[in-house]
Write an enzyme that holds these catalytic residues in place. Structure first.
Site, PDB file in Angstrom:
ATOM      1  N   GLU A   1     -22.682 -24.834 -11.870  1.00 30.21           N
ATOM      2  CA  GLU A   1     -21.242 -25.009 -11.658  1.00 30.21           C
ATOM      3  C   GLU A   1     -20.642 -25.925 -12.723  1.00 30.21           C
ATOM      4  OE1 GLU A   1     -23.817 -25.439  -9.570  1.00 30.21           O
ATOM      5  OE2 GLU A   1     -23.068 -25.648  -7.509  1.00 30.21           O
TER       6      GLU A   1
ATOM      7  N   CYS B   1     -26.241 -28.615 -13.606  1.00 32.39           N
ATOM      8  CA  CYS B   1     -26.044 -27.532 -12.637  1.00 32.39           C
ATOM      9  C   CYS B   1     -25.217 -26.395 -13.235  1.00 32.39           C
ATOM     10  CB  CYS B   1     -25.311 -28.063 -11.410  1.00 32.39           C
ATOM     11  SG  CYS B   1     -26.198 -29.354 -10.535  1.00 32.39           S
TER      12      CYS B   1
HETATM   13 ZN    ZN Z   1     -24.539 -29.458  -8.845  1.00 25.34          ZN
END
Ligand code: ZN
Length: 133
Positions: A52, A50
């Protein structure tokens, strides 16, 4: 600070050939430094990472320590190329909680003016942290 323009530009670096769902994130440390991340998909889906977590892992690579994380900013664009307000997945919530000692703010953008802000403690109640080991 509003990171919308930087996030929107960063979306184009996302590698999402399977879902078409682009995500960009900028994390800000307590010392003011910021680091960028985008989602990177893989044909072997579980190896996808991801935006983040990529941003946080880059911050850690550059010297960030547990507790340094101050803010997490996120923007996403779906396969129809519409901006959508993203929320961190469960895995990211865990990492955000740990890296901030459960004390950071997550900014979820869908436009320059529409930004939802949430404490990580509200997004991941009863977090399991390193001190619990
Ligand atoms: Zn994530």
């Amino acid at each position: 600070m509003n990171y919308f323009n930087q996030l929107q530009t960063l979306l184009d670096a996302s590698c999402a050939p399977y879902s078409g769902f682009n995500v960009a994130s900028i994390v800000v440390l307590k010392d003011g430094r910021h680091f960028k991340g985008v989602n990177v998909e893989s044909a072997a889906y579980p190896t996808t990472n991801c935006a983040e977590r990529n941003a946080i892992q880059t911050a850690v690579t550059e010297g960030a320590k547990i507790g340094d994380l101050k803010e997490v900013h996120i923007l996403a664009r779906n396969a129809a190329k519409e901006l959508v307000k993203p929320y961190p997945c469960g895995s990211c919530r865990q990492v955000i909680a740990e890296q901030s000692l459960n004390d950071t703010t997550v900014y979820c953008y869908s436009s320059e003016d529409d930004i939802a802000t949430h404490s990580i403690a509200s997004l991941l109640p009863f977090a399991f942290l390193g001190a619990d080991l």
